[in-house]
Motif scaffolding. Structure first.
Motif, short mmCIF file in Angstrom:
data_model
loop_
_atom_site.label_atom_id
_atom_site.label_comp_id
_atom_site.label_asym_id
_atom_site.label_seq_id
_atom_site.Cartn_x
_atom_site.Cartn_y
_atom_site.Cartn_z
N CYS A 81 -6.37 12.36 -21.99
CA CYS A 81 -6.86 13.56 -21.26
C CYS A 81 -5.95 14.72 -21.63
O CYS A 81 -4.71 14.84 -21.53
CB CYS A 81 -6.38 13.11 -19.80
SG CYS A 81 -7.06 14.52 -18.76
N PRO A 82 -6.58 15.82 -21.92
CA PRO A 82 -5.92 17.04 -22.36
C PRO A 82 -5.03 17.55 -21.12
O PRO A 82 -5.36 17.27 -19.93
CB PRO A 82 -7.12 18.19 -22.54
CG PRO A 82 -8.38 17.30 -22.97
CD PRO A 82 -8.20 15.97 -22.10
N SER A 83 -4.06 18.18 -21.53
CA SER A 83 -3.01 18.64 -20.48
C SER A 83 -3.53 19.96 -19.73
O SER A 83 -4.46 20.64 -20.55
CB SER A 83 -1.79 19.16 -21.30
OG SER A 83 -0.95 20.03 -20.54
N LYS A 105 -2.23 22.71 -19.37
CA LYS A 105 -1.59 23.54 -20.31
C LYS A 105 -2.98 23.90 -21.22
O LYS A 105 -3.33 25.26 -21.42
CB LYS A 105 -0.77 22.93 -21.43
CG LYS A 105 -0.27 24.20 -22.41
CD LYS A 105 0.75 23.42 -23.32
CE LYS A 105 1.64 24.44 -24.02
NZ LYS A 105 0.74 24.97 -25.39
N ILE A 106 -3.93 23.01 -21.46
CA ILE A 106 -5.06 23.43 -22.31
C ILE A 106 -6.19 24.38 -21.51
O ILE A 106 -6.58 25.37 -21.89
CB ILE A 106 -5.82 22.26 -22.90
CG1 ILE A 106 -5.05 21.29 -23.89
CG2 ILE A 106 -7.21 22.71 -23.39
CD1 ILE A 106 -4.78 22.19 -25.07
N ASP A 150 -4.87 27.79 -21.23
CA ASP A 150 -5.11 28.68 -22.42
C ASP A 150 -6.67 29.03 -22.67
O ASP A 150 -6.78 30.33 -22.94
CB ASP A 150 -4.66 27.88 -23.76
CG ASP A 150 -3.12 27.92 -23.79
OD1 ASP A 150 -2.52 28.46 -22.98
OD2 ASP A 150 -2.62 27.15 -24.48
N LEU A 151 -7.55 28.27 -22.10
CA LEU A 151 -8.73 28.35 -22.27
C LEU A 151 -9.13 29.52 -21.40
O LEU A 151 -9.91 30.28 -21.64
CB LEU A 151 -9.65 27.23 -21.96
CG LEU A 151 -9.70 26.10 -23.05
CD1 LEU A 151 -10.30 24.81 -22.39
CD2 LEU A 151 -10.42 26.57 -24.07
N ASP A 191 -7.45 32.75 -22.38
CA ASP A 191 -8.04 33.31 -23.89
C ASP A 191 -9.24 34.17 -23.29
O ASP A 191 -9.53 35.37 -23.70
CB ASP A 191 -8.30 32.24 -24.59
CG ASP A 191 -8.90 32.81 -26.18
OD1 ASP A 191 -8.36 33.92 -26.57
OD2 ASP A 191 -9.94 32.32 -26.54
N SER A 213 -9.56 38.29 -23.13
CA SER A 213 -9.99 39.13 -24.06
C SER A 213 -11.24 40.18 -23.33
O SER A 213 -11.75 40.86 -24.09
CB SER A 213 -11.03 37.93 -24.88
OG SER A 213 -12.24 37.50 -24.10
N ILE A 240 -22.28 34.07 -18.90
CA ILE A 240 -21.75 32.92 -18.12
C ILE A 240 -20.83 32.02 -19.18
O ILE A 240 -21.12 32.00 -20.52
CB ILE A 240 -23.02 31.65 -17.92
CG1 ILE A 240 -23.96 32.42 -17.13
CG2 ILE A 240 -22.39 30.48 -17.48
CD1 ILE A 240 -23.65 32.54 -15.73
N PHE A 241 -19.93 31.53 -18.79
CA PHE A 241 -18.67 30.84 -19.43
C PHE A 241 -18.36 29.74 -18.52
O PHE A 241 -18.10 29.83 -17.44
CB PHE A 241 -17.52 31.61 -19.74
CG PHE A 241 -17.50 32.93 -20.12
CD1 PHE A 241 -18.20 34.03 -19.41
CD2 PHE A 241 -17.42 33.32 -21.52
CE1 PHE A 241 -18.23 35.33 -20.01
CE2 PHE A 241 -17.36 34.46 -21.88
CZ PHE A 241 -18.14 35.42 -21.36
N ASP A 242 -18.65 28.39 -19.17
CA ASP A 242 -18.45 27.15 -18.35
C ASP A 242 -17.55 26.35 -19.10
O ASP A 242 -17.07 26.45 -20.26
CB ASP A 242 -19.56 26.49 -18.18
CG ASP A 242 -20.60 25.85 -19.02
OD1 ASP A 242 -19.94 25.89 -20.32
OD2 ASP A 242 -21.51 25.11 -18.55
#
Lengths: 323, 323, 323, 323
Positions: free
Chosen positions: C93-95, C97-98, C101-102, C105, C109, C256-258
């Motif tokens: 399972c991704p941390s 932290k990921i 960062d998503l 980012d 931006s 939209i950003f999902d």
């Protein structure tokens, strides 16, 4: 071993011991002449129901013996060992009649067509092979079975008088006679034949695969047709192989028809009907990995069974003591 | 506007001006009595083919007029404006006969059942409604159409003598009479009727939705059946609404049967046949967003048309000059 | 009941009886300050591990106490009751932290953008809310929590000193103050705020849903952004509701950003590591329907456990006697 | 041909003729040192943007030159030829930083593990290879590049000084040296190395495939790890081959980690930002079949472009006259 072999027909019984009798009850499946084996014990019947569907309008043979199943339910079924393959499919499994109509509608719509018509299906699915052969005959083409397993299954079924094919049908199993036949078709005219071939999963070495890869005397051309009277057995390797065969065929301008097929396994509402016919004290879902038997268990719990009580998930080799 | 109205039947022509004649060619679709309008111009025919399938064994009416389509192809078709809805579906669109057999196999397998049998389908799909009503009749139940659109479409079709229903059929459109009928069914016996109702997409306010939500005098019970003779129109909101209806029904012990249905739109190989019948100089895919018309363009390019040359992707309101 | 309440922190123990001690071992999950409860019995430890992930780089708090888990494995674990939610997901399972960062980012931006930036996430996911608030702060906008549950969870966490938010953060729970705040944002300038709102599942009545439906003083415009820092909980109703919200927002020109999100539940290789740390005699998959616990059972069988022997699938309320 | 070759760096220009100047603007992609070629004409700039992402936190090189892109937009862009690969993906393409963190989190969590750690990625993806090599170094293992293309790409990048690898890194391209290296790893200890290998698509003959099939001196064992820092290129054949490799590896007890990866192609909101930066008069979606370019056209129409007017779908070889 040197055991004696008995032939037991659907509807017949065999006494194994003073307390054990084996009965065969007529069923339906994608192979011919299938039965539900029922073991009668002093505590009730044990019904074994793997590989079946409740087809009321089969193409070969009679529908399952609903009357006897209902009677068994009244006499008392101690345990039902039952397939779980399609329990997640909603509704009822479509009859083989549907597959016949799908195949027939497609083949007969090319009555005036001059192109090739290839059909690939399961070699063991004799009623389907019969359907295809009859449709070929109906549009004035000769059905030709090609491939080792095609020849083996169909000739066996014919010899046992379990099926009758159109007289124009011929069959060839080994590579040499298959290739010679394909050469003859090229000469005589593609529009004179409907080759019924192995290879619906894109298997290396199967007839259809060899034809598509250019590995036989047969040349595919623009407008030739390939009918898949089978579904891809769900597994990424099969999808890959089948994709390759289709992609190559399309490059030659071949038209593809797939899924002219119905399943041979009971769906969720067939299982619902089956449980109501037999009314078993204990249910043991089988014939599937734990996701399938687990799905059956969920289904059975909705109906009133309880896991660990009268509903059992077992692994191969495990025993359950029913008291 | 005060224009005159003409009735033009399939097979007839109407002269619009010295250079323009309109012809109707018999077609098939999921609504009754459909045609391909063909505009004859000095430069060739323009064929408009949205909402059609090439059904050789329809349940109502005759198959499409293949002979006339072939003849048009020989006389010269300047342009074909053609739906692209199902061009990505492999093979041929199954005949309405298949839907009839799926519905019939399911309904008749409950001949001895005492539970409710509800069927929901498209109100505008008269041949399907007829099939369901006849199957109800066959197992000795009365078909009852419930819902405003059900009543409107079927009574119109009956008055125009485009369809004949079993005599035992009745229909009720407004909320009061629908609820009164449902109350009567509860009293008389669920096993005396097959209600044919609106609500297959789980629409708020439709009859099936109201019944499932407990918003009518009808009480669903364990073993009652709901048959969907329709597919969910692919859109997450429909999936959500339909899921909700099914989930509620299952909580009451209702059994669900879905997808007793076939499409009304030509598949890829129907389009292939259609192009070969008409052999149009120009093709304009329509009736779909750019993913659908784009897929049709890919298909047509494989056959030999060239985008921007004799194959045109247009947006509503855009014009193309064909020279 | 009138039982006493104790506060037990990660790393502490509580003696329940001469033979039973309860210990809390530090864990990680999508809510803060989670632990593995461990019950020490004379026969070995019983570890309860529902709702956890093995996050080595969490955003709030410390990683799970790997050293203590390894030690427990050496002392002897009699039974592990373990969630099965994500055992079918490959890898780890991704941390969190990921996810940070998503989110970062994307938000950063739009540092120079004048449009609205809305973010919706789970109200209970305090570390995510903190991340979003900090990113808002970083681009010079004020984070504003809107919605009853948003206000409740975050204010509780802040009062318990489990989290520190940027000073510029404010929060509003009830409808009146939320709407007043939205009106103020419209006046002051959309580019001064990042509203963090409820409604990522498209729930009726949630803040985001109300805004999109035009049911607040806030007006969405072309170029406004909505970020979903959550995934749709897989269920057709959620998909339908969420689709509706996105469709409406898009009609207003909103971008939209999902899926700016990671799961809070261990994946297959986390479970593999966990079993190797604890080396339990018996395993009882939990926290999921039978398809999930069944999938865990398949996984555990590959590693060497045997269903019905040292691997048990139980239903709520069932008991297993471990001897 | 005997044309002269020029080296043109990002930020530089080359005068082709009195009216035509070529400029390279810095970009980012999954290969190193990429640029947007811009052709300056008397009517405005023509920007060619295939194979790019708007990565603000790349692992190698600088982010795209946003300032210059914005300036080009102000100077006037006549036409943008733009990839359409990922226009259907919502939101923004995750940064290469995310891939680095996913790879790093996985590799470093096995710091104390004694088993093998294999990683397979795109040979051409130099920044990813660098990340993997550095993570190997971080846990005290030697990175070893194995495979013809691995060796070719990475040695070229190193010679051009476009990348710096850890000193402990070695690379071997041909079959003999690869097999010798694998034999050496078996002797020295699996836990001393991280082999970085070809074969993430399950390609026949690639290093990983050969290892898994038992066709090298390397023996896979229970607990060995294979990390895929790549996604399967969506195509049924690749899924089939990859499935076969994973299935074989699992039979040996190997643990699989996949999708430790991010795309190299702009997503929908990157395209939105890109159009706003450049503000082109005409847009020509490219680099995809008609479903992809069609999806881009839908996206561009939502923003205000009109197909056939200032938005053009072209086929290879077709010309459009912009006036």
């Amino acid at each position: 071993m040197n055991n004696k072999l008995f032939a037991l027909k659907a509807g017949q019984r065999y006494t194994i011991s003073p307390h054990l009798t084996l009965e065969f009850v007529r069923s339906q499946h994608s192979i011919i002449d299938t039965v539900f084996p029922v073991l009668h014990t002093p505590r009730g019947a044990v019904v074994y129901a793997n590989d079946f569907k409740l087809d009321r309008t089969p193409v070969l043979g009679e529908p399952p013996d609903f009357a006897r199943l209902r009677q068994l339910g009244k006499e008392g079924v101690l345990a039902l060992i039952v397939e779980s393959t399609n329990v997640s499919e909603k509704g009822r499994c479509p009859s083989e009649k549907i597959a016949r109509d799908l195949v027939r509608d497609t083949i007969t719509s090319y009555e005036d067509d001059k192109s090739a018509i290839f059909v690939s299906t399961f070699s063991s699915h004799i009623s389907r092979v019969k359907t295809i052969a009859e449709c070929a005959h109906e549009i004035g083409r000769k059905p030709v079975l090609l491939g080792r397993s095609m020849e083996r299954y169909s000739s066996a079924a014919e010899q046992l008088k379990l099926v009758g094919f159109p007289e124009s049908l011929s069959m060839f199993g080994n590579r040499r006679t298959v290739d010679r036949t394909l050469r003859r078709i090229m000469k005589t005219g593609k529009d004179k034949f409907v080759p019924i071939v192995t290879g619906h999963q894109g298997e290396t070495g199967a007839i259809l695969t060899r034809i598509v890869m250019g590995d036989t005397p047969y040349k595919l051309e623009r407008g030739d047709k390939i009918l898949f009277s089978a579904k891809v057995i769900p597994n990424p390797m099969n999808y890959g192989q089948r994709y390759l065969v289709e992609a190559r065929a399309k490059m030659a301008g071949v038209r593809i028809f797939d899924d002219l097929h119905v399943s041979g396994h009971a769906y969720r509402e067939d299982h619902y009907e089956f449980l109501h016919l037999l009314n078993p004290q204990h249910v043991i879902p089988a014939h599937g990995d734990i996701n399938m038997t687990g799905s059956y268990a969920k289904f059975a719990e909705e109906i009133g069974y309880t896991l660990g009580n009268d509903l059992h998930i077992l692994r191969n080799g495990q025993k359950v003591l029913i008291t």
